[in-house]
Motif scaffolding. Sequence first.
Motif, mmCIF file in Angstrom:
data_model
loop_
_atom_site.group_PDB
_atom_site.id
_atom_site.type_symbol
_atom_site.label_atom_id
_atom_site.label_comp_id
_atom_site.label_asym_id
_atom_site.label_seq_id
_atom_site.Cartn_x
_atom_site.Cartn_y
_atom_site.Cartn_z
ATOM 1 N N ALA A 184 0.568 5.319 -10.645
ATOM 2 C CA ALA A 184 -0.031 4.384 -11.601
ATOM 3 C C ALA A 184 0.294 4.812 -13.023
ATOM 4 O O ALA A 184 0.635 3.997 -13.871
ATOM 5 C CB ALA A 184 -1.533 4.324 -11.382
ATOM 6 N N ARG A 185 0.184 6.123 -13.264
ATOM 7 C CA ARG A 185 0.432 6.618 -14.623
ATOM 8 C C ARG A 185 1.883 6.447 -15.046
ATOM 9 O O ARG A 185 2.189 6.413 -16.220
ATOM 10 C CB ARG A 185 0.026 8.089 -14.712
ATOM 11 C CG ARG A 185 -1.483 8.249 -14.641
ATOM 12 C CD ARG A 185 -1.902 9.686 -14.579
ATOM 13 N NE ARG A 185 -3.343 9.766 -14.365
ATOM 14 C CZ ARG A 185 -4.025 10.898 -14.389
ATOM 15 N NH1 ARG A 185 -3.404 12.050 -14.610
ATOM 16 N NH2 ARG A 185 -5.329 10.892 -14.191
ATOM 17 N N ASN A 230 -5.818 6.672 -18.907
ATOM 18 C CA ASN A 230 -4.944 7.444 -18.030
ATOM 19 C C ASN A 230 -3.513 6.951 -18.080
ATOM 20 O O ASN A 230 -2.585 7.700 -17.834
ATOM 21 C CB ASN A 230 -5.450 7.386 -16.587
ATOM 22 C CG ASN A 230 -6.547 8.400 -16.353
ATOM 23 O OD1 ASN A 230 -6.458 9.524 -16.830
ATOM 24 N ND2 ASN A 230 -7.576 8.006 -15.636
ATOM 25 N N ALA A 254 -1.273 8.471 -5.565
ATOM 26 C CA ALA A 254 -1.414 7.124 -6.127
ATOM 27 C C ALA A 254 -1.585 7.140 -7.643
ATOM 28 O O ALA A 254 -0.971 6.356 -8.364
ATOM 29 C CB ALA A 254 -2.589 6.415 -5.466
ATOM 30 N N TYR A 255 -2.454 8.068 -8.149
ATOM 31 C CA TYR A 255 -2.741 8.020 -9.594
ATOM 32 C C TYR A 255 -1.518 8.384 -10.419
ATOM 33 O O TYR A 255 -1.331 7.870 -11.523
ATOM 34 C CB TYR A 255 -3.948 8.894 -9.941
ATOM 35 C CG TYR A 255 -3.761 10.371 -9.712
ATOM 36 C CD1 TYR A 255 -4.158 10.959 -8.515
ATOM 37 C CD2 TYR A 255 -3.199 11.187 -10.691
ATOM 38 C CE1 TYR A 255 -4.003 12.320 -8.293
ATOM 39 C CE2 TYR A 255 -3.040 12.543 -10.485
ATOM 40 C CZ TYR A 255 -3.430 13.115 -9.285
ATOM 41 O OH TYR A 255 -3.264 14.448 -9.080
ATOM 42 N N PHE A 293 1.753 -0.761 -10.577
ATOM 43 C CA PHE A 293 0.464 -1.428 -10.454
ATOM 44 C C PHE A 293 0.418 -2.203 -9.149
ATOM 45 O O PHE A 293 1.366 -2.884 -8.792
ATOM 46 C CB PHE A 293 0.268 -2.391 -11.631
ATOM 47 C CG PHE A 293 -1.011 -3.172 -11.572
ATOM 48 C CD1 PHE A 293 -2.170 -2.676 -12.150
ATOM 49 C CD2 PHE A 293 -1.062 -4.417 -10.930
ATOM 50 C CE1 PHE A 293 -3.363 -3.389 -12.102
ATOM 51 C CE2 PHE A 293 -2.245 -5.140 -10.869
ATOM 52 C CZ PHE A 293 -3.397 -4.626 -11.451
ATOM 53 N N LEU A 294 -0.731 -2.081 -8.452
ATOM 54 C CA LEU A 294 -0.929 -2.897 -7.252
ATOM 55 C C LEU A 294 -2.107 -3.833 -7.464
ATOM 56 O O LEU A 294 -3.224 -3.387 -7.707
ATOM 57 C CB LEU A 294 -1.191 -1.992 -6.032
ATOM 58 C CG LEU A 294 -1.644 -2.703 -4.746
ATOM 59 C CD1 LEU A 294 -0.593 -3.679 -4.240
ATOM 60 C CD2 LEU A 294 -1.983 -1.695 -3.638
ATOM 61 N N PHE A 323 0.828 -1.213 0.000
ATOM 62 C CA PHE A 323 0.000 0.000 0.000
ATOM 63 C C PHE A 323 0.861 1.262 0.000
ATOM 64 O O PHE A 323 0.557 2.231 -0.697
ATOM 65 C CB PHE A 323 -0.936 0.014 1.215
ATOM 66 C CG PHE A 323 -2.179 -0.818 1.029
ATOM 67 C CD1 PHE A 323 -2.946 -0.686 -0.131
ATOM 68 C CD2 PHE A 323 -2.593 -1.715 2.003
ATOM 69 C CE1 PHE A 323 -4.112 -1.443 -0.300
ATOM 70 C CE2 PHE A 323 -3.746 -2.478 1.838
ATOM 71 C CZ PHE A 323 -4.504 -2.338 0.683
ATOM 72 N N ALA A 366 2.260 1.916 -3.353
ATOM 73 C CA ALA A 366 1.245 2.368 -4.311
ATOM 74 C C ALA A 366 0.707 3.758 -3.967
ATOM 75 O O ALA A 366 -0.011 4.350 -4.755
ATOM 76 C CB ALA A 366 0.095 1.362 -4.364
ATOM 77 N N GLY A 367 1.036 4.257 -2.770
ATOM 78 C CA GLY A 367 0.641 5.628 -2.436
ATOM 79 C C GLY A 367 -0.671 5.773 -1.691
ATOM 80 O O GLY A 367 -1.348 6.795 -1.814
ATOM 81 N N HIS A 368 -1.059 4.774 -0.897
ATOM 82 C CA HIS A 368 -2.284 4.896 -0.099
ATOM 83 C C HIS A 368 -2.127 6.024 0.926
ATOM 84 O O HIS A 368 -1.153 6.045 1.674
ATOM 85 C CB HIS A 368 -2.568 3.572 0.619
ATOM 86 C CG HIS A 368 -3.965 3.469 1.161
ATOM 87 N ND1 HIS A 368 -4.469 4.396 2.048
ATOM 88 C CD2 HIS A 368 -4.959 2.576 0.926
ATOM 89 C CE1 HIS A 368 -5.714 4.062 2.348
ATOM 90 N NE2 HIS A 368 -6.038 2.964 1.669
ATOM 91 N N PRO A 369 -3.079 6.980 0.946
ATOM 92 C CA PRO A 369 -2.909 8.159 1.811
ATOM 93 C C PRO A 369 -2.915 7.841 3.316
ATOM 94 O O PRO A 369 -2.452 8.660 4.099
ATOM 95 C CB PRO A 369 -4.105 9.056 1.445
ATOM 96 C CG PRO A 369 -5.077 8.166 0.753
ATOM 97 C CD PRO A 369 -4.294 7.054 0.130
ATOM 98 N N ASP A 370 -3.435 6.669 3.702
ATOM 99 C CA ASP A 370 -3.433 6.334 5.131
ATOM 100 C C ASP A 370 -2.088 5.774 5.602
ATOM 101 O O ASP A 370 -1.892 5.529 6.784
ATOM 102 C CB ASP A 370 -4.520 5.285 5.433
ATOM 103 C CG ASP A 370 -5.912 5.868 5.258
ATOM 104 O OD1 ASP A 370 -6.009 7.106 5.111
ATOM 105 O OD2 ASP A 370 -6.884 5.090 5.237
ATOM 106 N N ALA A 405 -8.909 3.596 -16.874
ATOM 107 C CA ALA A 405 -7.581 3.386 -16.310
ATOM 108 C C ALA A 405 -6.552 3.315 -17.427
ATOM 109 O O ALA A 405 -5.498 3.950 -17.366
ATOM 110 C CB ALA A 405 -7.567 2.110 -15.476
#
Lengths: 443, 240
Positions: free
Chosen positions: B78-79, B107, B74-75, B83-84, B47, B50-54, B104
């Motif tokens: 991904a760009r 993007n 996160a986006y 990939f998670l 997580f 992948a950049g989960h804000p929590d 997706a």
Amino acid sequence: MKRTKAGLTAELIEEISREKGEPKWMLEQRLRSLEAFRRLPMPRFGPDLSEVDFDEIFYYLRTVEPVTSWDELPEEIKRTFEELGLPEAERKALAGLGAQVDSEVVYRSILEEVRAQGVIFTPMEEAVRDYPELVREHFMRVIPPEDNKFAALHGAVWSGGTFVWVPEGVEVAIPLQAYFRMQTQGVGQFEHTLIVAEPGSSVHYIEGCSAPRYSKVALHSGMVEIVAKEGAHVRFTTIQNWSRNVYNLNNKRAVAYAGATVDWVSGSLGSKVTMLYPSTVLAGKGARTENLSFSFARDGQWLDLGAKAIHLAPDTSSRLISRSVVKGKAKNVFRGKLFVAPEARGAKGHVECSTLLLSPEAETETIPTLDVRNHDVEVGHEATVGRISREQLFYLMSRGLEEAEAMSLIVNGFVSPILKEIPFEYAIELKRLLEMSFTEAIG
Amino acid sequence: MAILEVRDLIVSVEGNRILNGVSFALEKGRVHALMGPNGSGKSTLAFALAGHPDYTVEGGQILLESEDITRLPAYERARRGLFLGFQYPPEVEGVKLREFLRLAAANCHAPFCEFQKLYLESLTYFRMEELGERELNVGFSGGEKKRSELLQMRVLRPKVALLDEPDSGVDVDALRLIAAGIEEAARLGSAVLLITHYPRILEHLPLSRIFVLDEGKIVKEGGPELAWEIERRGYEAVRG
């Protein structure tokens, strides 16, 4: 430009009626409505309407003279309608189109083949003049002025709107559309739509609404009456995107006779306050109604919505479905009402409302009323309230979607059961509006 | 050459430190495995990458193709080709798998016509034809959700794929499909980090490196044989 003074008096009513060259019965109907308006109380439920000052509103305003082609319209109005995509929709997807600015219909067209089927699609005033018997038989019979204060107000000052009559057995294959535009500051709009579908006929009617935003409060109080005779099918779709100074207080009711079907599809996006409860009286055996509502309330809005099905005959059925999205400090209410009379044996009714809250301050209320007077029925009610989960949001964002895009995708998914019932062009437009509202808010 | 490099990553969740300085690197076209006991921080690492804000990064760096992506949303990650694959992908009602993946892919700069072709082909590849028009994960079985994650990876063609337990709770046939999907991704150039508890899936894969995570740190690193050692002797023995 013809404009009456602000305020509501018998002299004003007489002036409107004179201006329209109405028969005596209509003037009497208006005066009877005015009397009911003075007598009836404001609604005792729902949003605060104290800002609506009946003495400040201009009840009648003819901004533009009617034309027969788009090119004859004043530049500003023409540009507005072009931006709204009306001329294009007319060419591509409609059997007929009426466009109203403030109090009067300024443009109307109908496909030749639809006219040849005997279908009447005409501004209400012309119908009063040209089809007096047909109009008089039904006008404000489905919703009498005494029904409630805004029905009475409407009956007194109505102007514009559409009369649709579909002959027996005729199916109008593509939709008819009306577009309502409140263009001028301080004006009220009170269009009257009456649809009479003779036995075995079918028609789909779409209305769209918008207005530029002014600081002053504006009032829209339209009325829609639908008569679906034996075996007829009427579908009525409304997409409402009034600006945020508009009080949108409508009356919409249908009567469905034996074997008839009436479908209401309502999208409520705009306005400051909306009160809208499309109702169907299921008056004949086997009559059916479906009432699909979706709404998107944002900062400062109170959308008070609902649906009613009145089962008066055996084997009638109703489905009242709502999807509401609330964002910011806004409120959404859904009042789902089923009444089943003792005679309505074998009736089936289903009320389902789901709300998606996008912010902590968002408010929602679901008020189901099931009044069932016999035992041989199947009725049910479901209500859910949810929020977008962080997991869903992160999941979509981890695939490259920005927050606004992810939110609008989730919201679109939530309202999709209703969106898929809306004609394609309008569904696309609604999706675009939803998306825009997210990018505005976040970006 | 390393395509993803993680340096001294410190991550906390709601004020609790979960990762205490994790470092490792992933190579293009290779399959790597991340193993470790329950609660060792494997999913947290996925997580956080992948950049989960929590998941708050309190120290260290994440480099994707030598570019620091530690602070990117996160986006953006991904760009850029990260990939998670989720262990528990959420259901999103009313949103079609196809529609979602089309967005997706757009993007992530995949052209539309290529998407259409790849999507249909991937449905067949993972034997998911009947799920192609369904809503995203809604009513999918556990195994179908896992295949759907792999399908998304196959369509998005990421540079780095982090797969969080794609093999848990799936039957033998699905396991073969999933392993084949991972093998293909690596063959086409993706760097894969496979989080797993079971060496079973590793048998089907050309594995290059195994990392063992425990108490928020990489405690052991080794070749494919390490997986079997763990299976035989347990984590306790392996970490020494």
